[in-house]
Design a protein around this motif. Structure first.
Motif, PDB file in Angstrom:
ATOM      1  N   UNK A 140       0.834  -1.202   0.000  1.00  0.00           N
ATOM      2  CA  UNK A 140       0.000   0.000   0.000  1.00  0.00           C
ATOM      3  C   UNK A 140       0.867   1.251   0.000  1.00  0.00           C
ATOM      4  N   UNK A 141       1.938   1.230   0.778  1.00  0.00           N
ATOM      5  CA  UNK A 141       2.858   2.375   0.804  1.00  0.00           C
ATOM      6  C   UNK A 141       3.488   2.582  -0.569  1.00  0.00           C
ATOM      7  N   UNK A 142       3.818   1.471  -1.252  1.00  0.00           N
ATOM      8  CA  UNK A 142       4.425   1.567  -2.583  1.00  0.00           C
ATOM      9  C   UNK A 142       3.488   2.257  -3.561  1.00  0.00           C
ATOM     10  N   UNK A 143       2.181   2.033  -3.389  1.00  0.00           N
ATOM     11  CA  UNK A 143       1.205   2.725  -4.244  1.00  0.00           C
ATOM     12  C   UNK A 143       1.079   4.199  -3.862  1.00  0.00           C
ATOM     13  N   UNK A 144       1.114   4.461  -2.567  1.00  0.00           N
ATOM     14  CA  UNK A 144       0.953   5.840  -2.092  1.00  0.00           C
ATOM     15  C   UNK A 144       2.085   6.753  -2.555  1.00  0.00           C
ATOM     16  N   UNK A 145       3.327   6.257  -2.520  1.00  0.00           N
ATOM     17  CA  UNK A 145       4.472   7.134  -2.784  1.00  0.00           C
ATOM     18  C   UNK A 145       4.618   7.510  -4.256  1.00  0.00           C
ATOM     19  N   UNK A 146       3.861   6.861  -5.139  1.00  0.00           N
ATOM     20  CA  UNK A 146       3.931   7.231  -6.566  1.00  0.00           C
ATOM     21  C   UNK A 146       2.625   7.878  -7.038  1.00  0.00           C
ATOM     22  N   UNK A 147       1.830   8.370  -6.107  1.00  0.00           N
ATOM     23  CA  UNK A 147       0.621   9.095  -6.491  1.00  0.00           C
ATOM     24  C   UNK A 147       0.998  10.498  -6.987  1.00  0.00           C
ATOM     25  N   UNK A 148       0.139  11.122  -7.824  1.00  0.00           N
ATOM     26  CA  UNK A 148       0.423  12.481  -8.297  1.00  0.00           C
ATOM     27  C   UNK A 148       0.699  13.438  -7.139  1.00  0.00           C
ATOM     28  N   UNK A 149       1.737  14.248  -7.316  1.00  0.00           N
ATOM     29  CA  UNK A 149       2.125  15.190  -6.281  1.00  0.00           C
ATOM     30  C   UNK A 149       3.223  14.682  -5.368  1.00  0.00           C
ATOM     31  N   UNK A 150       3.480  13.371  -5.416  1.00  0.00           N
ATOM     32  CA  UNK A 150       4.537  12.798  -4.573  1.00  0.00           C
ATOM     33  C   UNK A 150       5.909  12.999  -5.218  1.00  0.00           C
ATOM     34  N   UNK A 200       8.479  11.128 -19.749  1.00  0.00           N
ATOM     35  CA  UNK A 200       7.041  11.384 -19.606  1.00  0.00           C
ATOM     36  C   UNK A 200       6.194  10.223 -20.120  1.00  0.00           C
ATOM     37  N   UNK A 201       6.801   9.306 -20.865  1.00  0.00           N
ATOM     38  CA  UNK A 201       6.049   8.171 -21.404  1.00  0.00           C
ATOM     39  C   UNK A 201       5.527   7.260 -20.305  1.00  0.00           C
ATOM     40  N   UNK A 202       6.093   7.362 -19.082  1.00  0.00           N
ATOM     41  CA  UNK A 202       5.621   6.506 -17.991  1.00  0.00           C
ATOM     42  C   UNK A 202       4.473   7.162 -17.223  1.00  0.00           C
ATOM     43  N   UNK A 217      -1.446  12.626 -15.468  1.00  0.00           N
ATOM     44  CA  UNK A 217      -0.281  12.801 -14.611  1.00  0.00           C
ATOM     45  C   UNK A 217      -0.016  11.655 -13.654  1.00  0.00           C
ATOM     46  N   UNK A 218      -0.886  10.651 -13.643  1.00  0.00           N
ATOM     47  CA  UNK A 218      -0.676   9.494 -12.779  1.00  0.00           C
ATOM     48  C   UNK A 218       0.319   8.536 -13.426  1.00  0.00           C
ATOM     49  N   UNK A 219       0.821   7.603 -12.646  1.00  0.00           N
ATOM     50  CA  UNK A 219       1.826   6.668 -13.140  1.00  0.00           C
ATOM     51  C   UNK A 219       1.195   5.616 -14.043  1.00  0.00           C
ATOM     52  N   UNK A 220       1.801   5.418 -15.207  1.00  0.00           N
ATOM     53  CA  UNK A 220       1.397   4.338 -16.109  1.00  0.00           C
ATOM     54  C   UNK A 220       2.246   3.123 -15.753  1.00  0.00           C
ATOM     55  N   UNK A 221       1.692   2.263 -14.904  1.00  0.00           N
ATOM     56  CA  UNK A 221       2.464   1.139 -14.377  1.00  0.00           C
ATOM     57  C   UNK A 221       2.891   0.164 -15.472  1.00  0.00           C
TER      58      UNK A 221
END
Length: 206
Positions: free
Chosen positions: A33-43, A55-57, A62-66
């Motif tokens: 859960x922490x791993x998901x939180x730390x890559x949220x927009x604004x982090x 930027x391709x990722x 602006x969210x992460x394209x996993x």
């Protein structure tokens, strides 16, 4: 505060055990859960990922394209290490913040759930390690059923982790998840009564 590291292999049932422990009243900090939180927009970590991998990722919002990031890092060990050098410190910082808040709130025991607790060499964050265990064939069958994988694909994923038998030897407490859901509930309750409800004093600080 006694910090117990909860780990196991893929499809071993860590999440099920963590949920049962929460129902019994234990605070749980989940590394996934922490791993998901730390890559949220604004982090900060997400900005560092975009800077390192382009930027391709990122998705349009602006969210992460996993999926895009996964294609890059899983094919290149050096790039995967680069990603880990960004995310691991962020996860560590977030975990320490959450655990500090729990301690300040008076929690006597907390569980830190991390699939790679042993492999990543982060057992120093916890006082002791508990392992959710099942045998190889049961693990294989559950992984194939859970993720819809072929036997070969499931074997490949299991082989990428430390063998369950080795993890079992490293756990101070082993939670057996080879049986039914009811068996697991009974096992967790037994361990809870022996290890937590009995009020054993915590070990020395790590």
């Amino acid at each position: 505060m006694r910090i117990i590291g909860l780990t196991g292999g893929i499809a071993s049932g860590k999440t099920s055990v963590a949920n049962l422990l929460e129902r019994l009243g234990a605070p749980v900090v989940d590394a996934d859960q922490l791993a998901r939180e730390v890559v949220e927009p604004g982090e900060r970590a997400l900005a560092q990922i975009a800077e390192s991998f382009g930027k391709a990722v990122l998705n349009a919002d602006g969210s992460l394209n996993r999926a895009a990031l996964g294609e890059i890092v899983f094919a290149d060990p050096e790039k995967r290490r680069k990603l880990e050098s960004i995310t691991h410190p962020a996860i560590k910082e977030r975990a320490e913040e959450k655990l500090a808040r729990l301690k300040a709130a008076g929690a006597k025991t907390a569980f830190y759930v991390a699939p790679l607790l042993i492999e990543a060499g982060i057992t120093s964050r916890v006082h002791e390690v508990w392992v959710v265990y099942l045998d190889h064939e049961t693990q294989l069958a559950r992984l194939m059923a859970r993720d819809g994988l072929s036997r070969e694909a499931a074997l490949s994923r299991i082989a990428s982790q430390m063998p369950m038998e080795e993890k079992k030897r490293l756990g101070r407490v082993v939670i057996d998840n080879r049986g039914s859901r009811e068996d697991l509930e009974a096992e967790v309750l037994r361990v809870w009564r022996e290890e937590i409800a009995a009020g054993q004093p915590p070990p020395a600080e790590p």
